[in-house]
Write a protein that holds these residues in place. Structure first.
Motif, PDB file in Angstrom:
ATOM      1  N   ARG A 262     -11.294 -15.438 104.431  1.00 38.75           N
ATOM      2  CA  ARG A 262     -10.413 -16.583 104.262  1.00 38.75           C
ATOM      3  C   ARG A 262     -10.117 -17.221 105.608  1.00 38.75           C
ATOM      4  O   ARG A 262     -10.225 -16.572 106.644  1.00 38.75           O
ATOM      5  CB  ARG A 262      -9.085 -16.140 103.641  1.00 38.75           C
ATOM      6  N   GLY A 263      -9.805 -18.451 105.566  1.00 39.25           N
ATOM      7  CA  GLY A 263      -9.323 -19.150 106.742  1.00 39.25           C
ATOM      8  C   GLY A 263     -10.295 -19.158 107.903  1.00 39.25           C
ATOM      9  O   GLY A 263     -11.437 -19.605 107.788  1.00 39.25           O
ATOM     10  N   LYS A 264      -9.802 -18.627 109.037  1.00 40.39           N
ATOM     11  CA  LYS A 264     -10.574 -18.676 110.276  1.00 40.39           C
ATOM     12  C   LYS A 264     -11.860 -17.873 110.167  1.00 40.39           C
ATOM     13  O   LYS A 264     -12.910 -18.277 110.679  1.00 40.39           O
ATOM     14  CB  LYS A 264      -9.732 -18.159 111.430  1.00 40.39           C
ATOM     15  N   GLN A 265     -11.841 -16.735 109.476  1.00 38.97           N
ATOM     16  CA  GLN A 265     -13.050 -15.918 109.316  1.00 38.97           C
ATOM     17  C   GLN A 265     -14.127 -16.687 108.572  1.00 38.97           C
ATOM     18  O   GLN A 265     -15.308 -16.625 108.916  1.00 38.97           O
ATOM     19  CB  GLN A 265     -12.731 -14.630 108.555  1.00 38.97           C
ATOM     20  N   LYS A 266     -13.715 -17.419 107.538  1.00 36.07           N
ATOM     21  CA  LYS A 266     -14.672 -18.201 106.754  1.00 36.07           C
ATOM     22  C   LYS A 266     -15.310 -19.295 107.601  1.00 36.07           C
ATOM     23  O   LYS A 266     -16.527 -19.496 107.570  1.00 36.07           O
ATOM     24  CB  LYS A 266     -13.958 -18.811 105.546  1.00 36.07           C
ATOM     25  N   ILE A 267     -14.513 -19.981 108.390  1.00 32.47           N
ATOM     26  CA  ILE A 267     -15.028 -21.055 109.237  1.00 32.47           C
ATOM     27  C   ILE A 267     -15.990 -20.493 110.277  1.00 32.47           C
ATOM     28  O   ILE A 267     -17.064 -21.054 110.528  1.00 32.47           O
ATOM     29  CB  ILE A 267     -13.857 -21.815 109.896  1.00 32.47           C
ATOM     30  N   GLU A 268     -15.604 -19.366 110.892  1.00 35.09           N
ATOM     31  CA  GLU A 268     -16.479 -18.736 111.890  1.00 35.09           C
ATOM     32  C   GLU A 268     -17.801 -18.286 111.261  1.00 35.09           C
ATOM     33  O   GLU A 268     -18.867 -18.442 111.847  1.00 35.09           O
ATOM     34  CB  GLU A 268     -15.768 -17.547 112.539  1.00 35.09           C
ATOM     35  N   ALA A 269     -17.745 -17.720 110.066  1.00 37.13           N
ATOM     36  CA  ALA A 269     -18.963 -17.270 109.387  1.00 37.13           C
ATOM     37  C   ALA A 269     -19.866 -18.454 109.067  1.00 37.13           C
ATOM     38  O   ALA A 269     -21.091 -18.375 109.225  1.00 37.13           O
ATOM     39  CB  ALA A 269     -18.602 -16.510 108.123  1.00 37.13           C
ATOM     40  N   GLN A 270     -19.289 -19.550 108.623  1.00 36.98           N
ATOM     41  CA  GLN A 270     -20.084 -20.736 108.324  1.00 36.98           C
ATOM     42  C   GLN A 270     -20.733 -21.286 109.592  1.00 36.98           C
ATOM     43  O   GLN A 270     -21.891 -21.701 109.584  1.00 36.98           O
ATOM     44  CB  GLN A 270     -19.198 -21.809 107.676  1.00 36.98           C
ATOM     45  N   ARG A 271     -19.993 -21.283 110.713  1.00 35.30           N
ATOM     46  CA  ARG A 271     -20.538 -21.779 111.967  1.00 35.30           C
ATOM     47  C   ARG A 271     -21.689 -20.890 112.445  1.00 35.30           C
ATOM     48  O   ARG A 271     -22.744 -21.384 112.843  1.00 35.30           O
ATOM     49  CB  ARG A 271     -19.443 -21.818 113.032  1.00 35.30           C
ATOM     50  N   ARG A 272     -21.527 -19.566 112.358  1.00 35.92           N
ATOM     51  CA  ARG A 272     -22.599 -18.656 112.763  1.00 35.92           C
ATOM     52  C   ARG A 272     -23.834 -18.825 111.892  1.00 35.92           C
ATOM     53  O   ARG A 272     -24.964 -18.835 112.385  1.00 35.92           O
ATOM     54  CB  ARG A 272     -22.113 -17.197 112.696  1.00 35.92           C
TER      55      ARG A 272
ATOM     56  N   ALA B 119     -24.734 -21.528 110.267  1.00 29.78           N
ATOM     57  CA  ALA B 119     -25.337 -22.829 110.570  1.00 29.78           C
ATOM     58  C   ALA B 119     -26.176 -22.731 111.843  1.00 29.78           C
ATOM     59  O   ALA B 119     -27.277 -23.276 111.911  1.00 29.78           O
ATOM     60  CB  ALA B 119     -24.259 -23.886 110.710  1.00 29.78           C
ATOM     61  N   GLU B 120     -25.667 -22.018 112.866  1.00 29.06           N
ATOM     62  CA  GLU B 120     -26.432 -21.861 114.104  1.00 29.06           C
ATOM     63  C   GLU B 120     -27.690 -21.042 113.873  1.00 29.06           C
ATOM     64  O   GLU B 120     -28.748 -21.331 114.423  1.00 29.06           O
ATOM     65  CB  GLU B 120     -25.568 -21.173 115.166  1.00 29.06           C
ATOM     66  N   LYS B 121     -27.580 -20.009 113.045  1.00 35.57           N
ATOM     67  CA  LYS B 121     -28.718 -19.139 112.785  1.00 35.57           C
ATOM     68  C   LYS B 121     -29.792 -19.860 111.981  1.00 35.57           C
ATOM     69  O   LYS B 121     -30.989 -19.626 112.175  1.00 35.57           O
ATOM     70  CB  LYS B 121     -28.249 -17.894 112.027  1.00 35.57           C
ATOM     71  N   ASN B 122     -29.407 -20.763 111.112  1.00 33.59           N
ATOM     72  CA  ASN B 122     -30.357 -21.438 110.225  1.00 33.59           C
ATOM     73  C   ASN B 122     -30.887 -22.750 110.781  1.00 33.59           C
ATOM     74  O   ASN B 122     -31.637 -23.442 110.102  1.00 33.59           O
ATOM     75  CB  ASN B 122     -29.714 -21.688 108.858  1.00 33.59           C
ATOM     76  N   GLN B 123     -30.508 -23.097 112.017  1.00 31.05           N
ATOM     77  CA  GLN B 123     -31.020 -24.329 112.611  1.00 31.05           C
ATOM     78  C   GLN B 123     -32.513 -24.209 112.833  1.00 31.05           C
ATOM     79  O   GLN B 123     -33.031 -23.145 113.142  1.00 31.05           O
ATOM     80  CB  GLN B 123     -30.357 -24.599 113.954  1.00 31.05           C
TER      81      GLN B 123
END
Length: 70
Positions: free
Chosen positions: A3-13, A15-19
């Motif tokens: 939830r919250g910050k963990q979810k945002i961080e996971a989405q950002r990681r 996105a970087e991995k799948n670029q």
């Protein structure tokens, strides 16, 4: 579930991995194509492809000797 910050961080990681990797496929293709047909200027990857190319596209001509790149 995160939830919250963990979810945002996971989405950002993720996105970087799948670029997609940076760089152009055209650059990689140009590096791979080393041999050029002296008659029609087609770029080929190796000498065997040049011999096959001569057999199909220039049957009356003899392929050049394996003296290197053109």
């Amino acid at each position: 579930m995160t939830r919250g910050k963990q979810k945002i961080e996971a989405q950002r990681r993720n996105a970087e991995k799948n670029q997609k990797p940076k760089g152009s496929q055209l650059d990689a293709r140009a590096e791979g194509l080393k041999v050029i047909c002296p008659i029609c200027k087609v770029q080929l990857a190796n000498e065997k492809q040049l011999v096959d190319h001569y057999g199909s596209k220039h049957p009356k001509e003899k392929p050049p000797s394996n003296s290197g790149k053109f």
